[in-house]
Write a protein that holds these residues in place. Structure first.
Motif, PDB file in Angstrom:
ATOM      1  N   GLU A  31       0.808  -1.229   0.000  1.00  0.00           N
ATOM      2  CA  GLU A  31       0.000   0.000   0.000  1.00  0.00           C
ATOM      3  C   GLU A  31       0.840   1.277   0.000  1.00  0.00           C
ATOM      4  O   GLU A  31       0.348   2.352  -0.308  1.00  0.00           O
ATOM      5  N   PHE A  32       2.128   1.166   0.345  1.00  0.00           N
ATOM      6  CA  PHE A  32       3.014   2.336   0.308  1.00  0.00           C
ATOM      7  C   PHE A  32       3.544   2.599  -1.097  1.00  0.00           C
ATOM      8  O   PHE A  32       4.038   3.680  -1.382  1.00  0.00           O
ATOM      9  N   GLY A  33       3.473   1.606  -1.971  1.00  0.00           N
ATOM     10  CA  GLY A  33       3.826   1.757  -3.379  1.00  0.00           C
ATOM     11  C   GLY A  33       5.230   2.280  -3.621  1.00  0.00           C
ATOM     12  O   GLY A  33       6.148   2.087  -2.830  1.00  0.00           O
ATOM     13  N   ALA A  34       5.367   2.993  -4.742  1.00  0.00           N
ATOM     14  CA  ALA A  34       6.669   3.511  -5.165  1.00  0.00           C
ATOM     15  C   ALA A  34       7.211   4.552  -4.190  1.00  0.00           C
ATOM     16  O   ALA A  34       8.423   4.645  -3.971  1.00  0.00           O
ATOM     17  N   THR A  35       6.327   5.325  -3.593  1.00  0.00           N
ATOM     18  CA  THR A  35       6.756   6.338  -2.629  1.00  0.00           C
ATOM     19  C   THR A  35       7.393   5.675  -1.410  1.00  0.00           C
ATOM     20  O   THR A  35       8.430   6.122  -0.924  1.00  0.00           O
ATOM     21  N   GLY A  36       6.797   4.593  -0.940  1.00  0.00           N
ATOM     22  CA  GLY A  36       7.355   3.865   0.198  1.00  0.00           C
ATOM     23  C   GLY A  36       8.697   3.257  -0.131  1.00  0.00           C
ATOM     24  O   GLY A  36       9.632   3.298   0.686  1.00  0.00           O
ATOM     25  N   LEU A  37       8.835   2.710  -1.325  1.00  0.00           N
ATOM     26  CA  LEU A  37      10.106   2.129  -1.741  1.00  0.00           C
ATOM     27  C   LEU A  37      11.183   3.200  -1.842  1.00  0.00           C
ATOM     28  O   LEU A  37      12.315   3.001  -1.389  1.00  0.00           O
ATOM     29  N   ALA A  38      10.842   4.349  -2.394  1.00  0.00           N
ATOM     30  CA  ALA A  38      11.794   5.456  -2.498  1.00  0.00           C
ATOM     31  C   ALA A  38      12.235   5.919  -1.112  1.00  0.00           C
ATOM     32  O   ALA A  38      13.424   6.204  -0.879  1.00  0.00           O
ATOM     33  N   THR A  39      11.305   5.971  -0.171  1.00  0.00           N
ATOM     34  CA  THR A  39      11.631   6.339   1.208  1.00  0.00           C
ATOM     35  C   THR A  39      12.590   5.320   1.820  1.00  0.00           C
ATOM     36  O   THR A  39      13.579   5.694   2.453  1.00  0.00           O
ATOM     37  N   ALA A  40      12.313   4.044   1.619  1.00  0.00           N
ATOM     38  CA  ALA A  40      13.173   2.988   2.154  1.00  0.00           C
ATOM     39  C   ALA A  40      14.576   3.063   1.561  1.00  0.00           C
ATOM     40  O   ALA A  40      15.570   2.917   2.277  1.00  0.00           O
ATOM     41  N   GLU A  41      14.668   3.317   0.267  1.00  0.00           N
ATOM     42  CA  GLU A  41      15.975   3.434  -0.382  1.00  0.00           C
ATOM     43  C   GLU A  41      16.765   4.607   0.186  1.00  0.00           C
ATOM     44  O   GLU A  41      17.960   4.490   0.455  1.00  0.00           O
ATOM     45  N   LYS A  42      16.087   5.732   0.378  1.00  0.00           N
ATOM     46  CA  LYS A  42      16.753   6.919   0.930  1.00  0.00           C
ATOM     47  C   LYS A  42      17.212   6.655   2.366  1.00  0.00           C
ATOM     48  O   LYS A  42      18.324   7.017   2.754  1.00  0.00           O
ATOM     49  N   GLU A  43      16.368   6.019   3.161  1.00  0.00           N
ATOM     50  CA  GLU A  43      16.721   5.695   4.548  1.00  0.00           C
ATOM     51  C   GLU A  43      17.911   4.727   4.603  1.00  0.00           C
ATOM     52  O   GLU A  43      18.785   4.864   5.451  1.00  0.00           O
TER      53      GLU A  43
END
Length: 65
Positions: free
Chosen positions: A12-24
């Motif tokens: 449910e977090f989609g691409a935005t969630g993945l981008a956040t995880a990558e940045k973190e």
């Protein structure tokens, strides 16, 4: 050599969630290198209940932030 980056992001977090995880993950990796950490084999970021849970593995031991 860079460690393996692992992301656990609910769909449910989609691409935005993945981008956040990558940045973190990149930020955690940089912070750990700055503190002298070596021999990391994995950096893992989990997005769970709107929280970021970071962990890393050095010499077979997992550590959490």
């Amino acid at each position: 050599m860079k460690p393996e980056f692992v992301y656990q992001v609910p769909a449910e977090f989609g691409a935005t969630g993945l981008a956040t995880a990558e940045k973190e993950a990149e930020a955690l990796y940089s912070e750990l290198l700055g503190k002298g950490a070596r021999n990391m084999t994995e950096v893992k970021i989990e997005l769970k209940d709107s929280k970021v849970i970071g962990s890393w593995v050095i010499d077979g031991e997992r550590y959490f932030m």
